[in-house]
Design an enzyme around this catalytic site. Structure first.
Site, PDB file in Angstrom:
ATOM      1  N   ARG A 137      32.225  44.731  40.897  1.00 32.49           N
ATOM      2  CA  ARG A 137      31.899  43.805  39.825  1.00 32.49           C
ATOM      3  C   ARG A 137      30.383  43.764  39.657  1.00 32.49           C
ATOM      4  O   ARG A 137      29.644  43.879  40.632  1.00 32.49           O
ATOM      5  CB  ARG A 137      32.387  42.397  40.172  1.00 32.49           C
TER       6      ARG A 137
ATOM      7  N   TYR B 162      36.091  49.646  36.408  1.00 31.40           N
ATOM      8  CA  TYR B 162      36.508  49.214  37.738  1.00 31.40           C
ATOM      9  C   TYR B 162      36.862  47.743  37.861  1.00 31.40           C
ATOM     10  O   TYR B 162      36.166  46.877  37.323  1.00 31.40           O
ATOM     11  CB  TYR B 162      35.377  49.527  38.734  1.00 31.40           C
ATOM     12  N   GLY B 163      37.894  47.458  38.589  1.00 36.51           N
ATOM     13  CA  GLY B 163      38.220  46.128  39.097  1.00 36.51           C
ATOM     14  C   GLY B 163      38.021  45.002  38.100  1.00 36.51           C
ATOM     15  O   GLY B 163      38.476  45.051  36.957  1.00 36.51           O
TER      16      GLY B 163
ATOM     17  N   LYS C 233      39.583  38.248  36.981  1.00 31.48           N
ATOM     18  CA  LYS C 233      38.461  37.319  37.081  1.00 31.48           C
ATOM     19  C   LYS C 233      38.085  36.748  35.706  1.00 31.48           C
ATOM     20  O   LYS C 233      37.744  35.576  35.578  1.00 31.48           O
ATOM     21  CB  LYS C 233      37.257  38.019  37.714  1.00 31.48           C
TER      22      LYS C 233
ATOM     23  N   HIS D 169      39.789  30.166  42.552  1.00 28.06           N
ATOM     24  CA  HIS D 169      39.749  31.404  43.327  1.00 28.06           C
ATOM     25  C   HIS D 169      40.413  31.139  44.686  1.00 28.06           C
ATOM     26  O   HIS D 169      39.731  31.013  45.701  1.00 28.06           O
ATOM     27  CB  HIS D 169      38.273  31.811  43.491  1.00 28.06           C
TER      28      HIS D 169
ATOM     29  N   SER E 206      34.790  36.146  48.152  1.00 30.26           N
ATOM     30  CA  SER E 206      35.336  37.501  48.182  1.00 30.26           C
ATOM     31  C   SER E 206      35.151  38.111  49.564  1.00 30.26           C
ATOM     32  O   SER E 206      34.109  37.937  50.199  1.00 30.26           O
ATOM     33  CB  SER E 206      34.606  38.368  47.159  1.00 30.26           C
TER      34      SER E 206
ATOM     35  N   CYS F 265      36.526  37.602  52.516  1.00 30.45           N
ATOM     36  CA  CYS F 265      36.553  36.761  53.722  1.00 30.45           C
ATOM     37  C   CYS F 265      37.933  36.783  54.357  1.00 30.45           C
ATOM     38  O   CYS F 265      38.234  35.964  55.222  1.00 30.45           O
ATOM     39  CB  CYS F 265      36.243  35.309  53.381  1.00 30.45           C
ATOM     40  N   GLY F 266      38.810  37.654  53.889  1.00 27.80           N
ATOM     41  CA  GLY F 266      40.135  37.720  54.494  1.00 27.80           C
ATOM     42  C   GLY F 266      41.170  36.854  53.797  1.00 27.80           C
ATOM     43  O   GLY F 266      42.134  36.436  54.424  1.00 27.80           O
ATOM     44  N   LYS F 267      40.998  36.588  52.506  1.00 25.46           N
ATOM     45  CA  LYS F 267      42.016  35.806  51.791  1.00 25.46           C
ATOM     46  C   LYS F 267      43.356  36.525  51.827  1.00 25.46           C
ATOM     47  O   LYS F 267      44.392  35.919  52.066  1.00 25.46           O
ATOM     48  CB  LYS F 267      41.626  35.620  50.315  1.00 25.46           C
TER      49      LYS F 267
ATOM     50  N   ASP G 110      44.728  35.654  45.591  1.00 24.31           N
ATOM     51  CA  ASP G 110      43.376  35.602  45.004  1.00 24.31           C
ATOM     52  C   ASP G 110      43.150  34.438  44.039  1.00 24.31           C
ATOM     53  O   ASP G 110      42.062  33.893  44.010  1.00 24.31           O
ATOM     54  CB  ASP G 110      43.087  36.928  44.278  1.00 24.31           C
TER      55      ASP G 110
ATOM     56  N   ASN H 277      34.002  48.529  49.073  1.00 22.17           N
ATOM     57  CA  ASN H 277      34.789  47.793  48.078  1.00 22.17           C
ATOM     58  C   ASN H 277      35.950  48.645  47.538  1.00 22.17           C
ATOM     59  O   ASN H 277      36.408  48.457  46.424  1.00 22.17           O
ATOM     60  CB  ASN H 277      33.894  47.328  46.924  1.00 22.17           C
TER      61      ASN H 277
ATOM     62  N   ARG I 290      39.779  49.878  47.100  1.00 21.07           N
ATOM     63  CA  ARG I 290      40.875  48.943  46.861  1.00 21.07           C
ATOM     64  C   ARG I 290      42.241  49.613  46.860  1.00 21.07           C
ATOM     65  O   ARG I 290      42.381  50.793  46.552  1.00 21.07           O
ATOM     66  CB  ARG I 290      40.684  48.307  45.472  1.00 21.07           C
TER      67      ARG I 290
ATOM     68  N   ARG J 288      32.491  32.656  55.760  1.00 21.33           N
ATOM     69  CA  ARG J 288      32.038  33.352  56.973  1.00 21.33           C
ATOM     70  C   ARG J 288      30.796  32.667  57.461  1.00 21.33           C
ATOM     71  O   ARG J 288      29.720  32.837  56.868  1.00 21.33           O
ATOM     72  CB  ARG J 288      31.628  34.775  56.605  1.00 21.33           C
TER      73      ARG J 288
HETATM   74  C1  OXD Z   1      36.775  39.369  44.380  1.00 17.50           C
HETATM   75  C2  OXD Z   1      38.049  40.070  44.246  1.00 17.50           C
HETATM   76  O1  OXD Z   1      35.731  39.987  44.198  1.00 17.50           O
HETATM   77  O2  OXD Z   1      39.087  39.428  44.462  1.00 17.50           O
HETATM   78  O3  OXD Z   1      36.798  38.179  44.680  1.00 17.50           O
HETATM   79  O4  OXD Z   1      38.048  41.246  43.904  1.00 17.50           O
HETATM   80 MN    MN Z   2      38.735  37.366  44.638  1.00 16.71          MN
END
Ligand code: OXD
Ligand code: MN
Length: 641
Positions: free
Chosen positions: A105, A254-255, A263, A283, A305, A307-309, A330, A421, A423, A454
């Site tokens: 992003r 991308y993404g 997002k 989020h 982003s 952090c292990g979600k 997410d 990053n 995916r 974190r």
């Molecule tokens: C982020 C994602 O960047 O979920 O938070 O990709």
């Molecule tokens: Mn996210």
């Protein structure tokens, strides 16, 4: 093939002549609709498509139906053009390598357009650079679009994607239509959202979120592509216009820059809709947790982003008898129902997860989810037709590995195998622990909200807010070590309020007030917690084992949301902490629980000072007085330590 509409070819004159009779300028050419029927669409959607078609000048239009056949044909075309390749080790999995200039992003190129700047971002203290989003004036937006979009799809197909965020027809769901010239985006949107022509009917003459996306590489190309990945990295721009519920994104494939449901819609535009309509677009992951006695609750959790979600959402609890199931990893859309219960849906349909660090130990369910029907991007490839990334296995795979940069890779290599990053993009329904209610039309009831980050120093494993208002303050004060999901470098501790800093669709001060306003008589307010799995000891090692062991913390949170947990807390200056034995540590081995819950006075004095400075610098006059009050209360409590 239908040749029907008359279109003009002079893009610049067209822009200036919107509204004039087609025959009055330029010369006519036919518009090719190669799939779907433009005439059957609601008139406002048809006008949207025609308006953007005139601007972008694609060769043809394809109206997507989201079918298996359509998907197969797109994947086959991409494979033929070298944009993706199959991964024979798995079932219907694909590999894409991007231009190395298009990997994350781009926050600095992500803007919100409102009549005044103050609607989008608080006015920072004089002399301070604002970090809570980027505003673009309506005039500048028009110029920026005019600089980029005319003719940007020449030689390409414009795909029309009707998509639903949330279950189709659900009471919290919303709809959008994305126009894009990227087949990769169509294939990924099919995983991440629900693509179906039913959406056209559901929209009818209602408002919908209009999304326009172009990779910015009209044909013939001016320069060769890198890795067959079309993009225009130096001119990337991701724009949001809340008043028009419109998203316009250029230059990146991308993404979050290109999968506009995620997002851009679900968070930035979503938060503005939620503000207007009185609900929350956040989020946050959503998980269901069931106790050994069969009682079930749902928890939403916000982490910055990477952090292990995803790991938490799919966790395998180590505590015997407990079960965790995944609703989303997410994003959460949450609305109070008429009974005063907060109910949440995951607006997405898939996971766009960070690959590195995902292993059978850290997240077996994610690995199992992406063994079929998955697009991998910028991971490394193995010679046996599989994928590889840092932290995937204890031992590197057999055979040879080719890195995301298309270079031979060994454990001796100095560059990473996979981009940090990189995916996987896989259907949520494939997750072995997907919650049976994950597509519930009215959402699942939320009992607890968790904030986290974190934090290597000073922040305890878990604490609970004294009340909703204090919880809003805790969300506002969130900080975390920086992430690979955006363009930032290094490991600085960054402020990331509500884990929404890159995703606010409107002024953060107004957002805080909106959260405060949620607390109303007759509502069953969820309890708010803060967790930190990442505290490090003197030896610089993590003090808490994390992953499945986090179920021990969830157990305490679970108990705290009903009367059985009444006695499980003690007060501390920063919030309620678990009583010494309230967290089950049996079988954990050596863990310094005292250390994990210590609240060092010097650290917290510095922390309150950092929060004060942040609020003063960034939120300034827009900080709600109640949040300012919470900070000064915290400070006086910490001073007494
Ligand atoms: C982020 C994602 O960047 O979920 O938070 O990709
Ligand atoms: Mn996210």
């Amino acid at each position: 093939v239908k040749f029907r509409y008359i279109r003009l070819t002079k893009p610049n004159s067209l822009l200036l002549n919107v509204g004039r009779k087609a025959t009055s300028i330029g010369f006519a050419r036919s518009l090719k609709v190669v799939h779907g029927d433009l005439d059957k669409l609601p008139s406002q959607i048809k006008s949207f498509i025609l308006e953007k078609e005139k601007l972008c000048l694609p060769d043809e239009i394809h109206i997507c139906d989201g079918s298996e056949n359509e998907n197969k044909s797109l994947l086959t075309q991409m494979q033929k053009d070298g944009e993706i390749k199959p991964l024979p080790k798995y079932d219907n999995c694909w590999y894409a390598r991007t231009d190395p200039k298009d990997v994350a992003r781009v926050e600095s190129k992500t803007v919100i357009t409102t009549p005044t700047e103050r609607e989008t971002i608080p006015k920072p203290r004089p002399g301070v650079k604002g970090t809570l989003g980027h505003w673009m004036s309506p005039d500048d937006l028009e110029t920026a679009i005019g600089d980029r979009f005319p003719g940007c799809m020449k030689g390409r197909t414009m795909y029309v994607i009707p998509f639903s965020m949330g279950p189709v027809g659900g009471s919290i769901s919303k709809y959008g239509v994305q126009l894009t010239d990227s087949r990769y985006v169509v294939a990924s949107m099919r995983v991440m959202t629900r693509i179906t022509p039913k959406v056209f009917d559901l929209i009818g003459e209602d408002t919908f979120v209009k999304c326009l996306h172009s990779v910015g590489c009209p044909l013939p190309l001016k320069a060769p592509l890198v890795n067959n990945w079309p993009c225009d990295p130096s001119r990337v721009l991701v724009t949001h216009n809340p008043a028009k519920t419109e998203i316009v994104s250029y230059g990146s494939g991308y993404g979050g820059n290109s999968l506009l449901g995620k997002k851009c819609f679900a968070l930035r535009i979503g938060s503005t809709i939620a503000h207007r309509e009185g609900w929350l677009a956040e989020h946050m992951l959503i998980l269901g947790i069931t106790s050994p006695s069969g009682e079930k609750k749902y928890i939403a959790a916000a982490f910055p982003s990477a952090c292990g979600k995803t790991n938490l959402a799919m966790m395998e609890p180590t505590l015997p008898g407990w079960k965790v199931e995944c609703v989303g990893d997410d994003i959460a859309w949450m609305k109070f129902d008429t009974e005063g219960r907060l109910r949440a849906i995951n607006p997405e349909n898939g996971f766009f997860g960070v690959a590195p660090g995902t292993s059978m130990k850290t997240n077996p369910n994610a690995l199992k989810t992406c063994m079929s029907n998955t697009v991998f991007t910028n991971v490394a490839e193995t010679s046996d037709g599989g994928v590889y990334w840092e932290g995937m296995d204890e031992t590197p795979p057999n055979g040879t590995v080719t890195s995301w940069l298309n270079e031979p890779w060994t454990t001796e290599s100095t560059k990473p195998a996979a981009h940090p990053n990189s995916r996987f993009c896989c259907p949520a329904s494939q997750c072995p622990t997907i919650d049976p209610n994950w597509e519930s039309h009215d959402g699942v009831p939320i009992d607890a909200i968790i904030f986290g980050g974190r934090r290597p120093k000073g922040v305890p494993l878990v604490y609970e807010s004294f009340n909703w208002q204090h919880g809003v303050f805790i969300g506002a004060a969130m900080r975390s070590e920086s992430t690979a999901a955006a363009e930032h470098k290094g490991k600085a501790i960054m402020h990331d309020p509500f884990a929404m800093r890159p995703f606010f669709g409107y002024n953060f001060g107004h957002y805080l007030q909106h959260w405060l306003n949620m607390d109303q008589a007759g509502r069953n307010m969820p309890k708010i917690f803060h967790v930190n799995w990442f505290r490090k000891g003197e030896d610089n090692k993590f003090m808490w084992p994390g992953f499945g062991e986090n179920s021990r913390v969830l157990e305490w949170i679970f108990k705290r949301t009903s009367s059985e947990g009444n006695n499980l807390v003690r007060e501390s200056p920063i919030g309620y902490l678990p009583t010494p034995d309230a967290i089950n540590t049996s079988g954990l081995g050596e863990v310094d629980m005292n250390g994990l819950f210590s609240i060092p006075k010097d650290f917290w004095l510095d922390e309150t000072e950092a929060i004060r400075k942040y609020f003063d610098d960034q939120v300034n006059d827009d900080l709600p007085p109640k949040v300012a009050q919470e900070l000064s209360d915290l400070k006086s409590r910490v001073q007494k330590i």
